[in-house]
Design an enzyme around this catalytic site. Structure first.
Site, PDB file in Angstrom:
ATOM      1  N   ARG A   1      41.292  -6.014  30.993  1.00  0.00           N
ATOM      2  CA  ARG A   1      40.010  -5.875  31.701  1.00  0.00           C
ATOM      3  C   ARG A   1      39.237  -4.660  31.178  1.00  0.00           C
ATOM      4  O   ARG A   1      38.196  -4.800  30.551  1.00  0.00           O
ATOM      5  CB  ARG A   1      40.292  -5.766  33.218  1.00  0.00           C
ATOM      6  CG  ARG A   1      39.076  -5.957  34.112  1.00  0.00           C
ATOM      7  CD  ARG A   1      38.193  -4.745  34.241  1.00  0.00           C
ATOM      8  NE  ARG A   1      38.903  -3.552  34.718  1.00  0.00           N
ATOM      9  CZ  ARG A   1      38.374  -2.339  34.699  1.00  0.00           C
ATOM     10  NH1 ARG A   1      37.149  -2.132  34.242  1.00  0.00           N
ATOM     11  NH2 ARG A   1      39.066  -1.292  35.124  1.00  0.00           N
ATOM     12  N   ASP A   2      39.780  -3.467  31.361  1.00  0.00           N
ATOM     13  CA  ASP A   2      39.004  -2.271  31.016  1.00  0.00           C
ATOM     14  C   ASP A   2      38.853  -2.136  29.504  1.00  0.00           C
ATOM     15  O   ASP A   2      37.819  -1.674  29.013  1.00  0.00           O
ATOM     16  CB  ASP A   2      39.696  -1.013  31.581  1.00  0.00           C
ATOM     17  CG  ASP A   2      38.715   0.103  31.899  1.00  0.00           C
ATOM     18  OD1 ASP A   2      37.527  -0.043  31.576  1.00  0.00           O
ATOM     19  OD2 ASP A   2      39.153   1.122  32.471  1.00  0.00           O
TER      20      ASP A   2
ATOM     21  N   HIS B   1      43.663   6.737  37.316  1.00  0.00           N
ATOM     22  CA  HIS B   1      43.159   5.902  36.210  1.00  0.00           C
ATOM     23  C   HIS B   1      42.436   6.838  35.243  1.00  0.00           C
ATOM     24  O   HIS B   1      41.292   7.205  35.474  1.00  0.00           O
ATOM     25  CB  HIS B   1      42.217   4.861  36.831  1.00  0.00           C
ATOM     26  CG  HIS B   1      41.460   3.999  35.887  1.00  0.00           C
ATOM     27  ND1 HIS B   1      41.781   2.681  35.653  1.00  0.00           N
ATOM     28  CD2 HIS B   1      40.366   4.229  35.135  1.00  0.00           C
ATOM     29  CE1 HIS B   1      40.922   2.139  34.808  1.00  0.00           C
ATOM     30  NE2 HIS B   1      40.047   3.059  34.479  1.00  0.00           N
TER      31      HIS B   1
ATOM     32  N   HIS C   1      40.926   8.063  31.632  1.00  0.00           N
ATOM     33  CA  HIS C   1      40.453   7.763  30.282  1.00  0.00           C
ATOM     34  C   HIS C   1      40.771   8.997  29.432  1.00  0.00           C
ATOM     35  O   HIS C   1      40.880  10.106  29.946  1.00  0.00           O
ATOM     36  CB  HIS C   1      38.959   7.440  30.293  1.00  0.00           C
ATOM     37  CG  HIS C   1      38.675   6.070  30.853  1.00  0.00           C
ATOM     38  ND1 HIS C   1      38.216   5.035  30.081  1.00  0.00           N
ATOM     39  CD2 HIS C   1      38.819   5.554  32.098  1.00  0.00           C
ATOM     40  CE1 HIS C   1      38.076   3.946  30.818  1.00  0.00           C
ATOM     41  NE2 HIS C   1      38.424   4.235  32.062  1.00  0.00           N
TER      42      HIS C   1
ATOM     43  N   CYS D   1      34.753   4.313  26.619  1.00  0.00           N
ATOM     44  CA  CYS D   1      33.625   4.292  27.537  1.00  0.00           C
ATOM     45  C   CYS D   1      32.303   4.321  26.765  1.00  0.00           C
ATOM     46  O   CYS D   1      32.061   5.231  25.967  1.00  0.00           O
ATOM     47  CB  CYS D   1      33.706   5.507  28.465  1.00  0.00           C
ATOM     48  SG  CYS D   1      32.319   5.584  29.587  1.00  0.00           S
TER      49      CYS D   1
ATOM     50  N   ASN E   1      41.133   4.149  27.788  1.00  0.00           N
ATOM     51  CA  ASN E   1      42.058   4.659  28.800  1.00  0.00           C
ATOM     52  C   ASN E   1      43.239   5.309  28.080  1.00  0.00           C
ATOM     53  O   ASN E   1      43.489   5.023  26.916  1.00  0.00           O
ATOM     54  CB  ASN E   1      42.633   3.498  29.634  1.00  0.00           C
ATOM     55  CG  ASN E   1      41.576   2.713  30.348  1.00  0.00           C
ATOM     56  OD1 ASN E   1      40.846   1.962  29.716  1.00  0.00           O
ATOM     57  ND2 ASN E   1      41.491   2.876  31.643  1.00  0.00           N
TER      58      ASN E   1
HETATM   59  P1  HMG Z   1      22.887  -7.869  40.535  1.00  0.00           P
HETATM   60  O1  HMG Z   1      22.097  -8.278  39.340  1.00  0.00           O
HETATM   61  O2  HMG Z   1      22.296  -6.835  41.427  1.00  0.00           O
HETATM   62  O3  HMG Z   1      23.358  -9.109  41.422  1.00  0.00           O
HETATM   63  O4  HMG Z   1      24.299  -7.367  40.036  1.00  0.00           O
HETATM   64  P2  HMG Z   1      22.621 -10.280  42.068  1.00  0.00           P
HETATM   65  O5  HMG Z   1      23.316 -10.535  43.355  1.00  0.00           O
HETATM   66  O6  HMG Z   1      21.128 -10.037  42.082  1.00  0.00           O
HETATM   67  O7  HMG Z   1      22.917 -11.486  41.072  1.00  0.00           O
HETATM   68  C1  HMG Z   1      22.386 -11.577  39.763  1.00  0.00           C
HETATM   69  C2  HMG Z   1      22.984 -12.793  39.074  1.00  0.00           C
HETATM   70  O8  HMG Z   1      24.384 -12.603  38.873  1.00  0.00           O
HETATM   71  C3  HMG Z   1      22.845 -14.065  39.892  1.00  0.00           C
HETATM   72  O9  HMG Z   1      22.778 -15.131  38.960  1.00  0.00           O
HETATM   73  C4  HMG Z   1      24.155 -14.134  40.633  1.00  0.00           C
HETATM   74  O10 HMG Z   1      24.500 -15.429  41.007  1.00  0.00           O
HETATM   75  C5  HMG Z   1      25.110 -13.611  39.588  1.00  0.00           C
HETATM   76  P3  HMG Z   1      21.383 -15.860  38.620  1.00  0.00           P
HETATM   77  O11 HMG Z   1      20.901 -16.337  39.943  1.00  0.00           O
HETATM   78  O12 HMG Z   1      20.510 -14.772  38.028  1.00  0.00           O
HETATM   79  O13 HMG Z   1      21.768 -16.897  37.654  1.00  0.00           O
HETATM   80  N1  HMG Z   1      26.302 -12.978  40.159  1.00  0.00           N
HETATM   81  C6  HMG Z   1      27.539 -13.244  39.781  1.00  0.00           C
HETATM   82  N2  HMG Z   1      28.048 -14.072  38.854  1.00  0.00           N
HETATM   83  C7  HMG Z   1      29.389 -14.096  38.709  1.00  0.00           C
HETATM   84  N3  HMG Z   1      30.229 -13.319  39.436  1.00  0.00           N
HETATM   85  C8  HMG Z   1      29.745 -12.485  40.362  1.00  0.00           C
HETATM   86  C9  HMG Z   1      28.358 -12.417  40.550  1.00  0.00           C
HETATM   87  N4  HMG Z   1      27.576 -11.697  41.379  1.00  0.00           N
HETATM   88  C10 HMG Z   1      26.314 -12.056  41.132  1.00  0.00           C
HETATM   89  N5  HMG Z   1      30.588 -11.736  41.062  1.00  0.00           N
HETATM   90  C11 HMG Z   1      26.665  -7.121  40.309  1.00  0.00           C
HETATM   91  C12 HMG Z   1      25.294  -6.925  40.932  1.00  0.00           C
HETATM   92  C13 HMG Z   1      27.638  -6.306  41.125  1.00  0.00           C
HETATM   93  C14 HMG Z   1      27.010  -8.589  40.336  1.00  0.00           C
HETATM   94  C15 HMG Z   1      26.604  -6.615  38.841  1.00  0.00           C
HETATM   95  O14 HMG Z   1      26.101  -5.321  38.845  1.00  0.00           O
HETATM   96  C16 HMG Z   1      27.935  -6.625  38.152  1.00  0.00           C
HETATM   97  O15 HMG Z   1      28.504  -7.674  37.904  1.00  0.00           O
HETATM   98  N6  HMG Z   1      28.462  -5.422  37.823  1.00  0.00           N
HETATM   99  C17 HMG Z   1      29.759  -5.311  37.217  1.00  0.00           C
HETATM  100  C18 HMG Z   1      29.770  -4.204  36.234  1.00  0.00           C
HETATM  101  C19 HMG Z   1      31.171  -4.050  35.695  1.00  0.00           C
HETATM  102  O16 HMG Z   1      31.970  -4.963  35.659  1.00  0.00           O
HETATM  103  N7  HMG Z   1      31.478  -2.812  35.248  1.00  0.00           N
HETATM  104  C20 HMG Z   1      32.759  -2.519  34.694  1.00  0.00           C
HETATM  105  C21 HMG Z   1      33.834  -2.461  35.708  1.00  0.00           C
HETATM  106  S1  HMG Z   1      33.925  -0.908  36.575  1.00  0.00           S
HETATM  107  C22 HMG Z   1      34.778   0.141  35.500  1.00  0.00           C
HETATM  108  O17 HMG Z   1      34.981  -0.187  34.368  1.00  0.00           O
HETATM  109  C23 HMG Z   1      35.296   1.431  36.035  1.00  0.00           C
HETATM  110  C24 HMG Z   1      36.816   1.395  36.246  1.00  0.00           C
HETATM  111  O18 HMG Z   1      37.500   1.110  35.050  1.00  0.00           O
HETATM  112  C25 HMG Z   1      37.287   2.749  36.805  1.00  0.00           C
HETATM  113  C26 HMG Z   1      36.843   3.949  35.972  1.00  0.00           C
HETATM  114  O19 HMG Z   1      37.188   4.039  34.775  1.00  0.00           O
HETATM  115  O20 HMG Z   1      36.141   4.793  36.551  1.00  0.00           O
HETATM  116  C27 HMG Z   1      37.189   0.322  37.270  1.00  0.00           C
HETATM  117 MG    MG Z   2      38.094   2.562  33.553  1.00  0.00          MG
END
Ligand code: HMG
Ligand code: MG
Length: 322
Positions: A20-21, A234, A236, A267, A280
């Site tokens: 995933r990450d 967690h 990095h 990142c 990470n």
């Molecule tokens: P948004 O654009 O505000 O959402 O995004 P929305 O509700 O307006 O929806 C926009 C479109 O996305 C719509 O589709 C929804 O249906 C669809 P359209 O009508 O335009 O065709 N949609 C989805 N599709 C599939 N699965 C879903 C979903 N939700 C909405 N769950 C949202 C808000 C949260 C969805 C967006 O910002 C997002 O997906 N963000 C994820 C970002 C991400 O994955 N970042 C990396 C993970 S975090 C990380 O890496 C940190 C970590 O490792 C810890 C660390 O290191 O600190 C965990």
């Molecule tokens: Mg991370």
């Protein structure tokens, strides 16, 4: 004559988050079948948990748009090779109800395949906005129905807090902010906390201060009966300090860490055009650090190297074609 009490080394939980990450940070999309194979190799290497994928918007993270397909390719139940009955816990990231629906479909189709989902927010308002298009408070509201639905499916819920040391946009983050967000996650029923040093800014001192603040709202053993495992670090490894932070955290009682095989990831906020930031902490470095400090894990370093070789192979192929 004194009684001889053999020292039983404590187990430390290892979660490999590379599928995933790590893979979310690749420019190209890795073939689904390779992702599934990587998960299989990690399970065989004896990690406790693998974070397989996310159910986020494919518009935001196209690299993981095949989460359900990857899970569909995995054998169930996954066992550690040659290590008895213990199951490897598989998990997926879910940001909202829509993501939880995706995870629920997998749970219904393949009961027992995934045991955990992870929600994610941040200790920085700017990062929360950039990562999830929501304020911290809004992410917490989004998580309420997710937590309830996950519990109804019998899943454990992990809550990530990103930027626990520093934010790429806001700079240093106060430990009290991390504690406040951790408290919010606890209040909505999240079972486990995962503290993310998203840009690898931590030092033993800053990680220690942050953990001391969080412990006031999330005492070790809080949540379900996971004991010390209810709190994960967690890290990095952007500046090569993650291993020393692991040692400091072990001294403070942390017994659960995330790593990424072959150090996959990097990142985007910490990279420069010519230089990709390390990802990470490499799971091998993590495990060696933990073993070196006198604790045990179930990881077989030879089998882990097989997984690392495969991970390097798939990202090298993908980068060559990108
Ligand atoms: P948004 O654009 O505000 O959402 O995004 P929305 O509700 O307006 O929806 C926009 C479109 O996305 C719509 O589709 C929804 O249906 C669809 P359209 O009508 O335009 O065709 N949609 C989805 N599709 C599939 N699965 C879903 C979903 N939700 C909405 N769950 C949202 C808000 C949260 C969805 C967006 O910002 C997002 O997906 N963000 C994820 C970002 C991400 O994955 N970042 C990396 C993970 S975090 C990380 O890496 C940190 C970590 O490792 C810890 C660390 O290191 O600190 C965990
Ligand atoms: Mg991370």
């Amino acid at each position: 004559m004194g009684v001889y009490a053999p020292h039983v080394a404590e187990h430390v939980r290892i979660t490999d988050v590379s599928p995933r990450d790590g893979l979310q940070n690749e420019a190209g999309v890795i073939p689904t079948v390779d992702k599934a194979r990587l998960v299989g190799l990690l399970c065989a290497a004896g990690v406790d948990e693998v974070e397989v994928t996310s159910f986020v918007s494919a518009k935001w993270v196209p690299q993981l748009g095949d989460g359900a397909e990857v899970l569909g390719m995995l054998r169930a139940p996954l066992q550690r090779e040659g290590a008895g009955e213990r199951r490897v816990m598989l998990s997926a990231l879910v940001p909202n109800e829509r993501g939880m629906q995706g995870a629920t479909e997998v749970c219904r189709a393949r009961p027992g395949l995934i045991g955990k989902v992870s929600v994610f927010t941040a200790a920085s308002e700017t990062f929360a906005r950039k990562n999830t298009n929501a304020s911290i408070a809004e992410t917490i509201e989004r998580f309420r129905p997710v937590v309830d639905a996950a519990h109804a499916e019998g899943l454990v819920v992990r809550g990530y807090v990103s930027c626990v040391i520093a934010c790429p946009f806001e700079g240093a983050i106060e430990p009290e902010n991390v504690a406040a967000v951790s408290g919010m996650l606890r209040a909505i029923g999240v079972d486990e906390l995962d503290l993310g040093d998203t840009i690898g800014a931590g030092t033993p001192g800053t990680v220690g201060a942050m953990l001391a603040a969080v412990e006031r709202v999330w005492p070790r053993g809080a949540g379900l009966s996971f004991g010390a495992e209810s709190l994960t670090l967690h890290l990095h490894d952007t500046f090569g300090r993650a291993a020393e932070c692991v040692r400091a955290a072990l001294d403070m009682g942390v017994r659960s860490f995330d790593g990424s095989v072959a150090g996959l990831g990097g990142c985007p906020y910490a990279s420069t055009p010519g230089k990709r930031a390390p990802g990470n902490i490499d799971t091998r470095v993590l495990v060696e650090t933990i073993h070196g400090a006198g604790y045990v894990t179930g990881v077989d370093l030879c089998l882990l190297e097989e997984a690392a070789e495969f991970a390097r192979e798939i990202v090298t192929k993908s980068r060559a074609g990108a």
